[in-house]
Scaffold this active site. Structure first.
Site, mmCIF file in Angstrom:
data_model
loop_
_atom_site.group_PDB
_atom_site.id
_atom_site.type_symbol
_atom_site.label_atom_id
_atom_site.label_comp_id
_atom_site.label_asym_id
_atom_site.label_seq_id
_atom_site.Cartn_x
_atom_site.Cartn_y
_atom_site.Cartn_z
ATOM 1 C CG ASP A 134 -2.125 0.821 1.110
ATOM 2 O OD1 ASP A 134 -2.358 1.364 0.015
ATOM 3 O OD2 ASP A 134 -2.854 0.985 2.116
ATOM 4 C CG HIS A 135 -1.260 5.069 0.326
ATOM 5 N ND1 HIS A 135 -2.371 4.301 0.573
ATOM 6 C CD2 HIS A 135 -1.675 6.076 -0.474
ATOM 7 C CE1 HIS A 135 -3.410 4.826 -0.042
ATOM 8 N NE2 HIS A 135 -3.026 5.898 -0.691
ATOM 9 C CD GLU A 174 0.051 21.765 2.122
ATOM 10 O OE1 GLU A 174 0.562 21.177 1.159
ATOM 11 O OE2 GLU A 174 -0.721 21.207 2.919
ATOM 12 C CG HIS A 193 -6.704 8.382 1.355
ATOM 13 N ND1 HIS A 193 -7.230 8.920 0.237
ATOM 14 C CD2 HIS A 193 -5.510 7.886 0.996
ATOM 15 C CE1 HIS A 193 -6.398 8.765 -0.750
ATOM 16 N NE2 HIS A 193 -5.346 8.151 -0.321
ATOM 17 C CG HIS A 234 -6.384 4.756 -2.838
ATOM 18 N ND1 HIS A 234 -5.128 5.289 -2.839
ATOM 19 C CD2 HIS A 234 -6.280 3.536 -3.412
ATOM 20 C CE1 HIS A 234 -4.288 4.431 -3.398
ATOM 21 N NE2 HIS A 234 -4.952 3.376 -3.760
ATOM 22 C CG ASN A 286 -6.895 0.534 -1.438
ATOM 23 O OD1 ASN A 286 -6.828 -0.334 -2.321
ATOM 24 N ND2 ASN A 286 -5.938 1.425 -1.249
ATOM 25 C CB ILE A 287 -11.762 -2.608 2.405
ATOM 26 C CG1 ILE A 287 -12.463 -2.814 3.735
ATOM 27 C CG2 ILE A 287 -11.280 -3.935 1.885
ATOM 28 C CD1 ILE A 287 -13.836 -3.440 3.608
HETATM 29 ZN ZN LIG Z 1 -4.367 6.939 -1.864
#
Ligand SMILES: [Zn+2]
Length: 357
Positions: A105-106, A178, A224, A262, A284-285
């Protein structure tokens, strides 16, 4: 030509077959984040029960947890834990009778070395077994400028495609908290800063598709963590616009991009189905299955609180061994996670669609 595959971990051409058939059949596969044998086995058990293929993925910290937080070198633990978990899946997936995609993942810029170390393990595995250890990795450089995002993606994909691996990338939004995009007032459906631009998807396609297989996580209102859920409107048509632009410009077949969803927890079911229609094959879960797992443990302990305070009841001498046996507690967590995944397979339309024969 038959599209059936051998059960077990799929890579290379077989992985592409899974993706192609999912898009053609209008369903997607859940990509479940796991942290140990309990969640891995629950994911595979649930896939087998639903006769669906599944994507099992590790975050770097999930990998570290698998190796054990007691290991001093946390980088080494992140690599070796993920490799160890991958071997666990390779050994058992076939027995569950389904196809499993092994993915990470990420990984942001700081985690590129982690991904490169894992690729090295896949290169060694390829030399001895003719296939990589992992089906794919994700590189999330959506927080960097797009030139860097794409050039790094290209560099890694060049290495990965040689051994039949695929890369998932993320094209982000240009704004962030930001830049003032995070406050409640300016999150609107028309804010272009919150949605991936089709022109960026086209650039990714032109740069990466000649090198190897890649999939793309685009922002179309999914969140997310950064924004409160529900504040940004899901706009799956963003995905369609990107597909159409590439199809038109590069004269590809329809829906050329293999898309990933996602941050979809709590999404409306209709929007999920629309997104799948626009080429999403993976969703994704993580958050929901984490909660399902832990909720069951909480419930189990609340049912028999004394068994978690005393080995033997201090008043009537009842032994509590049968209740505090960790297998009992953890099995209740596995079953609860399976129950949540049953829902995911239904939502994504993949029940009964396993290609494993
Ligand atoms: Zn993502």
């Amino acid at each position: 030509m038959s599209n059936s595959l051998k059960p077990g971990v799929v890579t290379g051409e077989n992985y592409r077959t899974l993706v192609r058939e999912a898009k053609k059949g209008h369903y997607a596969l859940p990509a479940v984040n796991v942290v140990g044998t309990n969640s891995i086995n629950a994911a595979m058990e649930s896939a087998a029960k639903n006769k669906s293929d599944i994507i099992i993925q590790f975050s770097n910290s999930g990998g570290q947890f698998y190796a054990g937080f007691g290991l001093e070198d946390s980088f080494e633990a992140k690599v070796l834990g993920t490799v160890s978990a991958a071997h666990h899946v390779h050994l058992l997936a076939e027995k569950y009778g389904i196809c499993v995609v092994l993915h990470t993942d990420h990984a942001n810029k700081a985690l590129i070395p982690w991904v490169e170390e894992l690729i090295k393990h896949s290169e060694n595995h390829f030399e001895s077994h003719g296939k990589p250890l992992f089906s794919s990795h994700m590189l999330d450089l959506s927080g960097e400028v797009i030139d860097f995002n794409l050039s790094e993606s290209k560099r890694l994909l060049e290495r990965m495609s040689k051994i039949g691996m695929s890369l998932e990338i993320e094209l982000g939004v240009t704004g962030g908290e930001e830049d003032g995009v995070g406050s409640d007032d300016d999150i609107g459906a028309d804010n272009p800063l919150l949605y991936t631009q089709p022109e960026d998807c086209l650039r990714a396609w032109e740069m990466l598709s000649p090198i190897g297989h890649f999939s793309l996580a685009a922002s179309f209102g999914n969140v997310h963590g950064v924004y409160k859920p529900g504040n940004v409107k899901l706009r799956p048509e963003i995905l369609k616009n990107s597909q159409d632009l590439i199809e038109r410009t590069c004269e590809t077949g329809s829906r050329p991009l293999d898309l990933v969803f996602h941050g979809g927890s709590g999404s409306e079911k209709g929007k999920i189905s629309t997104a799948i229609g626009y080429g999403v094959f993976k969703m994704n879960i993580d958050t929901d299955t984490q909660f399902a797992f832990s909720k069951a443990i909480g419930h189990y302990v609340n049912e028999s609180p004394k068994a978690f305070l005393h080995q033997v009841d201090p008043e009537d001498g009842t032994p509590y061994k049968k209740l505090y046996d960790p297998r009992k507690v953890l099995r209740s967590a596995e079953l609860s996670m399976i129950e949540r995944l049953d829902e995911a397979f239904v939502d994504l339309g993949s029940v009964g669609k396993s290609l494993a024969k």
